[in-house]
Design a protein around this motif. Structure first.
Motif, PDB file in Angstrom:
ATOM      1  N   THR A 155      37.199 -55.340  93.511  1.00  0.00           N
ATOM      2  CA  THR A 155      36.336 -55.838  94.579  1.00  0.00           C
ATOM      3  C   THR A 155      34.965 -56.169  93.992  1.00  0.00           C
ATOM      4  O   THR A 155      34.653 -55.806  92.842  1.00  0.00           O
ATOM      5  CB  THR A 155      36.187 -54.784  95.680  1.00  0.00           C
ATOM      6  OG1 THR A 155      35.690 -53.570  95.092  1.00  0.00           O
ATOM      7  CG2 THR A 155      37.524 -54.498  96.352  1.00  0.00           C
ATOM      8  N   ALA A 156      34.145 -56.849  94.758  1.00  0.00           N
ATOM      9  CA  ALA A 156      32.786 -57.154  94.315  1.00  0.00           C
ATOM     10  C   ALA A 156      32.064 -55.864  93.949  1.00  0.00           C
ATOM     11  O   ALA A 156      32.101 -54.888  94.707  1.00  0.00           O
ATOM     12  CB  ALA A 156      32.038 -57.899  95.415  1.00  0.00           C
ATOM     13  N   GLN A 157      31.451 -55.842  92.781  1.00  0.00           N
ATOM     14  CA  GLN A 157      30.737 -54.676  92.268  1.00  0.00           C
ATOM     15  C   GLN A 157      31.663 -53.500  91.961  1.00  0.00           C
ATOM     16  O   GLN A 157      31.207 -52.357  91.833  1.00  0.00           O
ATOM     17  CB  GLN A 157      29.631 -54.237  93.238  1.00  0.00           C
ATOM     18  CG  GLN A 157      28.564 -55.281  93.478  1.00  0.00           C
ATOM     19  CD  GLN A 157      27.787 -55.630  92.212  1.00  0.00           C
ATOM     20  OE1 GLN A 157      27.245 -54.744  91.571  1.00  0.00           O
ATOM     21  NE2 GLN A 157      27.753 -56.900  91.850  1.00  0.00           N
ATOM     22  N   GLY A 197      33.322 -60.727  82.473  1.00  0.00           N
ATOM     23  CA  GLY A 197      32.556 -60.622  83.705  1.00  0.00           C
ATOM     24  C   GLY A 197      32.112 -59.221  84.057  1.00  0.00           C
ATOM     25  O   GLY A 197      31.893 -58.909  85.233  1.00  0.00           O
ATOM     26  N   PHE A 198      31.922 -58.371  83.036  1.00  0.00           N
ATOM     27  CA  PHE A 198      31.498 -56.988  83.253  1.00  0.00           C
ATOM     28  C   PHE A 198      30.157 -56.721  82.582  1.00  0.00           C
ATOM     29  O   PHE A 198      29.789 -57.379  81.609  1.00  0.00           O
ATOM     30  CB  PHE A 198      32.518 -56.010  82.651  1.00  0.00           C
ATOM     31  CG  PHE A 198      33.821 -55.920  83.382  1.00  0.00           C
ATOM     32  CD1 PHE A 198      33.954 -55.092  84.483  1.00  0.00           C
ATOM     33  CD2 PHE A 198      34.929 -56.648  82.949  1.00  0.00           C
ATOM     34  CE1 PHE A 198      35.171 -54.990  85.150  1.00  0.00           C
ATOM     35  CE2 PHE A 198      36.141 -56.553  83.606  1.00  0.00           C
ATOM     36  CZ  PHE A 198      36.253 -55.718  84.714  1.00  0.00           C
ATOM     37  N   LEU A 239      31.927 -47.111  81.349  1.00  0.00           N
ATOM     38  CA  LEU A 239      32.040 -47.542  82.736  1.00  0.00           C
ATOM     39  C   LEU A 239      31.443 -48.934  82.805  1.00  0.00           C
ATOM     40  O   LEU A 239      30.257 -49.126  82.493  1.00  0.00           O
ATOM     41  CB  LEU A 239      31.317 -46.615  83.689  1.00  0.00           C
ATOM     42  CG  LEU A 239      31.555 -47.068  85.145  1.00  0.00           C
ATOM     43  CD1 LEU A 239      32.416 -46.057  85.886  1.00  0.00           C
ATOM     44  CD2 LEU A 239      30.251 -47.276  85.892  1.00  0.00           C
ATOM     45  N   ALA A 240      32.249 -49.906  83.191  1.00  0.00           N
ATOM     46  CA  ALA A 240      31.830 -51.307  83.244  1.00  0.00           C
ATOM     47  C   ALA A 240      31.930 -51.799  84.689  1.00  0.00           C
ATOM     48  O   ALA A 240      32.967 -51.621  85.334  1.00  0.00           O
ATOM     49  CB  ALA A 240      32.712 -52.162  82.344  1.00  0.00           C
ATOM     50  N   ARG A 241      30.854 -52.410  85.170  1.00  0.00           N
ATOM     51  CA  ARG A 241      30.818 -52.895  86.541  1.00  0.00           C
ATOM     52  C   ARG A 241      31.036 -54.413  86.568  1.00  0.00           C
ATOM     53  O   ARG A 241      30.452 -55.138  85.764  1.00  0.00           O
ATOM     54  CB  ARG A 241      29.499 -52.556  87.223  1.00  0.00           C
ATOM     55  CG  ARG A 241      29.489 -52.861  88.721  1.00  0.00           C
ATOM     56  CD  ARG A 241      28.221 -52.360  89.387  1.00  0.00           C
ATOM     57  NE  ARG A 241      28.095 -50.917  89.309  1.00  0.00           N
ATOM     58  CZ  ARG A 241      28.659 -50.068  90.152  1.00  0.00           C
ATOM     59  NH1 ARG A 241      29.438 -50.527  91.142  1.00  0.00           N
ATOM     60  NH2 ARG A 241      28.482 -48.755  90.021  1.00  0.00           N
ATOM     61  N   LYS A 242      31.843 -54.851  87.514  1.00  0.00           N
ATOM     62  CA  LYS A 242      32.091 -56.280  87.693  1.00  0.00           C
ATOM     63  C   LYS A 242      30.829 -56.949  88.192  1.00  0.00           C
ATOM     64  O   LYS A 242      30.176 -56.472  89.134  1.00  0.00           O
ATOM     65  CB  LYS A 242      33.235 -56.484  88.680  1.00  0.00           C
ATOM     66  CG  LYS A 242      33.567 -57.927  88.967  1.00  0.00           C
ATOM     67  CD  LYS A 242      34.726 -58.027  89.949  1.00  0.00           C
ATOM     68  CE  LYS A 242      35.033 -59.460  90.341  1.00  0.00           C
ATOM     69  NZ  LYS A 242      36.216 -59.547  91.249  1.00  0.00           N
ATOM     70  N   LEU A 243      30.475 -58.059  87.579  1.00  0.00           N
ATOM     71  CA  LEU A 243      29.281 -58.796  87.966  1.00  0.00           C
ATOM     72  C   LEU A 243      29.625 -59.832  89.047  1.00  0.00           C
ATOM     73  O   LEU A 243      30.743 -60.343  89.104  1.00  0.00           O
ATOM     74  CB  LEU A 243      28.684 -59.501  86.760  1.00  0.00           C
ATOM     75  CG  LEU A 243      28.188 -58.581  85.629  1.00  0.00           C
ATOM     76  CD1 LEU A 243      27.771 -59.402  84.438  1.00  0.00           C
ATOM     77  CD2 LEU A 243      27.046 -57.703  86.126  1.00  0.00           C
ATOM     78  N   GLY A 244      28.641 -60.145  89.857  1.00  0.00           N
ATOM     79  CA  GLY A 244      28.830 -61.206  90.844  1.00  0.00           C
ATOM     80  C   GLY A 244      29.454 -60.719  92.131  1.00  0.00           C
ATOM     81  O   GLY A 244      29.780 -59.570  92.303  1.00  0.00           O
TER      82      GLY A 244
END
Length: 203
Positions: free
Chosen positions: A136-138, A178-179, A198-203
């Protein structure tokens, strides 16, 4: 992806098929203090009720721990013997080959521990893009990789493919997918340096 890349991964999966129950017996059912701390930080980064996809669930010990923290975990593994082992334990577990299958649905978090070392370098980018598409987003992914350079075969019969990554190189692959890496931790297991991010999805 070359035919050799596919053969290497299939050889590794076949080795796990034969060793799944031995692996389950050898790996403690309770995470180490460092691993538990990472899982708590991962769970804390998710808004409840969090849906987590675990890829490479193995015997399911990490999923068990995450569920005590309130996460809803979908357990998956490419190794059929691990899926059967968890079902015999009364858990729901499903087959998933990240290299060839698409991920159905979206999740708030994805757990991918002690898995990507079995992927060839040419296989990693698409695998990471699949993770991003399934979040999901973020959303966030917690993954681990063996630190270093080069690749080798491990195990008594030399059937376990291990591909090492320097931290900067792994972070660049994550960025391309995209992380953004938010934090990292390290475990030295039997003189093998492991890094979790820990990598967060961007956008």
């Amino acid at each position: 992806m070359t035919d050799a890349d596919r053969r290497n991964n299939r050889r590794t999966v076949a080795a796990y098929e034969g060793y799944a129950r031995g692996y389950a017996a050898a790996v403690p059912a309770t995470p180490s203090p460092q691993a538990a701390a990472d899982l708590r930080r991962f769970a804390a980064s998710l808004a409840p009720p969090a849906r987590v996809l675990e890829i490479g669930s193995g015997p399911g010990w990490d999923a068990d721990f995450l569920e005590t923290l309130g996460a809803q975990v979908r357990r998956t593994d490419v190794t059929a013997a691990f899926v059967r082992f968890q079902i015999e334990r009364g858990k729901q577990a499903y087959p998933l080959d990240l290299l060839s299958d698409e991920i159905e649905g979206t999740y708030d978090g994805i757990l991918l521990l002690y898995v990507v070392q079995h992927f060839e370098r040419d296989q990693l980018d698409e695998a990471l893009r699949k993770l991003a598409r399934a979040l999901t987003a973020q959303g966030v992914a917690l993954l681990s990789h063996m630190l270093g350079d080069g690749d080798e075969w491990e195990g008594d019969a030399g059937d376990y493919r291990v591909v090492r990554w320097p931290a900067a190189a792994m972070d660049e692959r994550l960025r391309r997918a995209g992380f953004a890496v938010e934090w990292e931790s390290f475990i030295d297991s039997e003189r093998r340096p492991w890094r979790s991010v820990l990598a967060r999805k961007l956008g």
